[in-house]
Every structure is written in C-alpha cells, then in structure tokens.
Design a protein around this motif. Structure first.
Motif, PDB file in Angstrom:
ATOM      1  N   ASP A 154       0.830  -1.210   0.000  1.00 26.04           N
ATOM      2  CA  ASP A 154       0.000   0.000   0.000  1.00 26.04           C
ATOM      3  C   ASP A 154       0.860   1.254   0.000  1.00 26.04           C
ATOM      4  N   ASP A 155       2.043   1.185   0.605  1.00 26.96           N
ATOM      5  CA  ASP A 155       2.946   2.344   0.606  1.00 26.96           C
ATOM      6  C   ASP A 155       3.352   2.719  -0.822  1.00 26.96           C
ATOM      7  N   GLN A 156       3.548   1.715  -1.670  1.00 26.13           N
ATOM      8  CA  GLN A 156       3.907   1.988  -3.073  1.00 26.13           C
ATOM      9  C   GLN A 156       2.762   2.681  -3.797  1.00 26.13           C
ATOM     10  N   VAL A 157       1.538   2.237  -3.527  1.00 28.74           N
ATOM     11  CA  VAL A 157       0.375   2.883  -4.143  1.00 28.74           C
ATOM     12  C   VAL A 157       0.271   4.332  -3.685  1.00 28.74           C
ATOM     13  N   ASP A 158       0.461   4.560  -2.389  1.00 28.42           N
ATOM     14  CA  ASP A 158       0.389   5.928  -1.857  1.00 28.42           C
ATOM     15  C   ASP A 158       1.436   6.828  -2.511  1.00 28.42           C
ATOM     16  N   SER A 159       2.638   6.292  -2.710  1.00 27.68           N
ATOM     17  CA  SER A 159       3.712   7.068  -3.331  1.00 27.68           C
ATOM     18  C   SER A 159       3.360   7.430  -4.772  1.00 27.68           C
ATOM     19  N   LEU A 160       2.856   6.456  -5.519  1.00 31.36           N
ATOM     20  CA  LEU A 160       2.449   6.717  -6.906  1.00 31.36           C
ATOM     21  C   LEU A 160       1.299   7.709  -6.958  1.00 31.36           C
ATOM     22  N   TYR A 161       0.395   7.599  -6.015  1.00 24.56           N
ATOM     23  CA  TYR A 161      -0.747   8.519  -5.955  1.00 24.56           C
ATOM     24  C   TYR A 161      -0.258   9.959  -5.772  1.00 24.56           C
ATOM     25  N   GLY A 162       0.624  10.160  -4.787  1.00 22.27           N
ATOM     26  CA  GLY A 162       1.133  11.501  -4.534  1.00 22.27           C
ATOM     27  C   GLY A 162       1.870  12.072  -5.734  1.00 22.27           C
ATOM     28  N   GLN A 163       2.672  11.255  -6.367  1.00 26.31           N
ATOM     29  CA  GLN A 163       3.452  11.702  -7.522  1.00 26.31           C
ATOM     30  C   GLN A 163       2.545  12.049  -8.697  1.00 26.31           C
ATOM     31  N   THR A 164       1.541  11.215  -8.940  1.00 25.94           N
ATOM     32  CA  THR A 164       0.648  11.446 -10.083  1.00 25.94           C
ATOM     33  C   THR A 164      -0.216  12.670  -9.877  1.00 25.94           C
ATOM     34  N   ILE A 165      -0.696  12.877  -8.660  1.00 24.64           N
ATOM     35  CA  ILE A 165      -1.500  14.073  -8.373  1.00 24.64           C
ATOM     36  C   ILE A 165      -0.667  15.331  -8.581  1.00 24.64           C
ATOM     37  N   GLN A 166       0.593  15.309  -8.156  1.00 28.68           N
ATOM     38  CA  GLN A 166       1.469  16.464  -8.372  1.00 28.68           C
ATOM     39  C   GLN A 166       1.649  16.732  -9.866  1.00 28.68           C
ATOM     40  N   ASP A 167       1.835  15.684 -10.647  1.00 28.56           N
ATOM     41  CA  ASP A 167       1.973  15.841 -12.103  1.00 28.56           C
ATOM     42  C   ASP A 167       0.712  16.453 -12.707  1.00 28.56           C
ATOM     43  N   LEU A 168      -0.443  15.996 -12.240  1.00 28.28           N
ATOM     44  CA  LEU A 168      -1.705  16.514 -12.783  1.00 28.28           C
ATOM     45  C   LEU A 168      -1.920  17.973 -12.385  1.00 28.28           C
ATOM     46  N   LEU A 169      -1.507  18.341 -11.193  1.00 29.17           N
ATOM     47  CA  LEU A 169      -1.628  19.738 -10.757  1.00 29.17           C
ATOM     48  C   LEU A 169      -0.761  20.646 -11.629  1.00 29.17           C
ATOM     49  N   LYS A 170       0.433  20.173 -11.963  1.00 28.26           N
ATOM     50  CA  LYS A 170       1.311  20.964 -12.844  1.00 28.26           C
ATOM     51  C   LYS A 170       0.692  21.113 -14.227  1.00 28.26           C
ATOM     52  N   LEU A 171       0.095  20.028 -14.726  1.00 30.92           N
ATOM     53  CA  LEU A 171      -0.569  20.100 -16.034  1.00 30.92           C
ATOM     54  C   LEU A 171      -1.730  21.077 -16.010  1.00 30.92           C
ATOM     55  N   ASN A 172      -2.408  21.167 -14.876  1.00 36.98           N
ATOM     56  CA  ASN A 172      -3.540  22.081 -14.766  1.00 36.98           C
ATOM     57  C   ASN A 172      -3.084  23.529 -14.879  1.00 36.98           C
ATOM     58  N   GLN A 173      -1.873  23.809 -14.414  1.00 30.96           N
ATOM     59  CA  GLN A 173      -1.352  25.175 -14.494  1.00 30.96           C
ATOM     60  C   GLN A 173      -1.032  25.575 -15.935  1.00 30.96           C
ATOM     61  N   THR A 174      -0.586  24.595 -16.722  1.00 26.82           N
ATOM     62  CA  THR A 174      -0.192  24.904 -18.105  1.00 26.82           C
ATOM     63  C   THR A 174      -1.304  24.616 -19.117  1.00 26.82           C
ATOM     64  N   ASN A 175      -2.295  23.849 -18.700  1.00 28.84           N
ATOM     65  CA  ASN A 175      -3.404  23.487 -19.607  1.00 28.84           C
ATOM     66  C   ASN A 175      -4.749  23.672 -18.905  1.00 28.84           C
ATOM     67  N   PRO A 176      -5.059  24.915 -18.507  1.00 31.41           N
ATOM     68  CA  PRO A 176      -6.294  25.140 -17.738  1.00 31.41           C
ATOM     69  C   PRO A 176      -7.556  24.737 -18.507  1.00 31.41           C
ATOM     70  N   GLU A 177      -7.468  24.716 -19.836  1.00 32.28           N
ATOM     71  CA  GLU A 177      -8.648  24.334 -20.630  1.00 32.28           C
ATOM     72  C   GLU A 177      -8.966  22.850 -20.496  1.00 32.28           C
TER      73      GLU A 177
END
Length: 219
Positions: A154-177
């Motif tokens: 479960d720790d591996q899933v949590d780590s991937l979750y945190g990393q992927t959410i951060q990536d998506l937040l960055k994409l939201n800044q550059t691709n608000p549409e």
C-alpha cells in the motif's frame, strides 16, 4: 453428515463466495481501466450495469454468514472467521464500486485524447489488483505473512498517488482548458488509492482472524 462436518462445508462455501466477489471486484477495476485507455464507453456502461451482481453477492454473503451464526452458534476462531468474512465482503464490494467510479470517469472523459500517458495509473492499478488477489489468498490460507506483504504494498500505491497528483496539478497550471479531464484523472487516482486502502483493511482483518486482536497496518 454430522453437524461439525456440515459446518465446515458451510465455511468453505462462505470462502468460495468471497473469492467470487473478489474476482468480480478485480474484473471491475481491470475493465474500467481498459475502458479509460481505449475510450470504450460501451464497456464502461457494461461495468456499471454489472455492479448489481457484486451488490447482490455481498448481500448473499452477509445473509449466509448471519444464518451460520444463528444456526451453529460458533465460538472462538469459527465465530471470528464468519465475522471477518462479513467485514471483508464489505471492503471488496467497495472496491467493486471504485471500478464503477472509474468507468464513470472514462465516460466523462469520452473521446478526448488523454493529456498525458497514464503509466503511473497503470502501475497503481497493477499493485491494487495484486493486493486484492493476495489478500483473498491470505484470508483463504489464514496467512498473516502474505497479509503483511499486502499492507506494505500500500505504501507503493500511496507514493504513486502523490506523484501522479502532483503531475496533474502541474498540467492544470499549463493546460487550464483541460481542467475537466485532469479532474477526472485525479479522481481515478483517488479511487485506486482508496481501493488499495480497502485491501489493507482486509489484511488487518486477517490478522484479527489469526491473532484474535486488532493491528493497524496503515501506520
């Protein structure tokens, strides 16, 4: 057949029903991710339609377990086994629900090209699917070593979750549409992370079954 032998056969049937429910939940997760990647709305709708089967089987497990308690009045380990089966069935049914939620996100994204490769989401799914399968095996075999391994994954899933959410937040800044799709992909990550948490709940219940006391494996 003597009463004790009949009871053991009933316990085996209860385990079999749980295994079937586990397969349903795993299939819902796997096919929902397939629907997301292939943009297959028909498959996503089918997953939603078939969720009623998992709901019905969970109810059947609960009714069967309660009947066993009423008829046999089991004590100690056998009573724990039945109670744990009820708890595990609830967790597995919730995992099946998360498969349905992913299917709904696939429908909402529709035919839009995915804004980024979903390799981390695939990895989260693979880990969660493995955890679910292993947790059912651990219950069937009363194997706390395997249950502990599930909780550690479960720790591996949590780590991937945190990393992927951060990536998506960055994409939201550059691709608000693309906020709609980014939001849905964030939901998919969350559903997989929660599904993994429910497999950890299963692992904790296996410890309770074998050891007779509660352990927090999320700590």
């Amino acid at each position: 057949m003597v009463v004790r032998e009949r009871f053991q056969e009933d316990l085996k049937e209860l385990q079999s029903k749980l295994i079937d429910l586990g397969h349903m939940a795993d299939e819902a997760l796997t096919r929902s991710l397939e629907a997301l990647e292939t943009k297959n709305v028909e498959l996503a709708l089918k997953i939603m339609d078939e969720d009623a089967k998992a709901d019905s089987l969970e109810e059947d497990i609960n009714d069967f377990a309660i009947l066993l308690i009423a008829k046999q009045q089991p004590v100690a380990i056998d009573l724990r086994r039945i109670i744990v089966a009820i708890k595990i069935a609830t967790d597995i049914e919730r995992i099946a629900d998360f498969g349905v939620n992913i299917a709904k996100s696939a429908i909402r994204i529709g035919n839009e090209p995915l804004i980024k490769p979903i390799e981390h989401i695939r990895q989260m799914h693979k880990l969660t699917s493995d955890m679910l399968r292993m947790s059912i095996e651990a219950f069937n075999d009363e194997d706390i070593a395997k249950a502990k391994q599930v909780a550690e994954m479960d720790d591996q899933v949590d780590s991937l979750y945190g990393q992927t959410i951060q990536d998506l937040l960055k994409l939201n800044q550059t691709n608000p549409e693309q906020i709609g799709q980014i939001t849905q992909l964030s939901f998919v990550c969350r559903y997989l992370e929660r599904a993994a948490d429910h497999t950890t709940n299963i692992a904790e219940n296996i410890f309770y079954l074998v050891k007779g006391k509660r352990y927090d494996l999320n700590g």
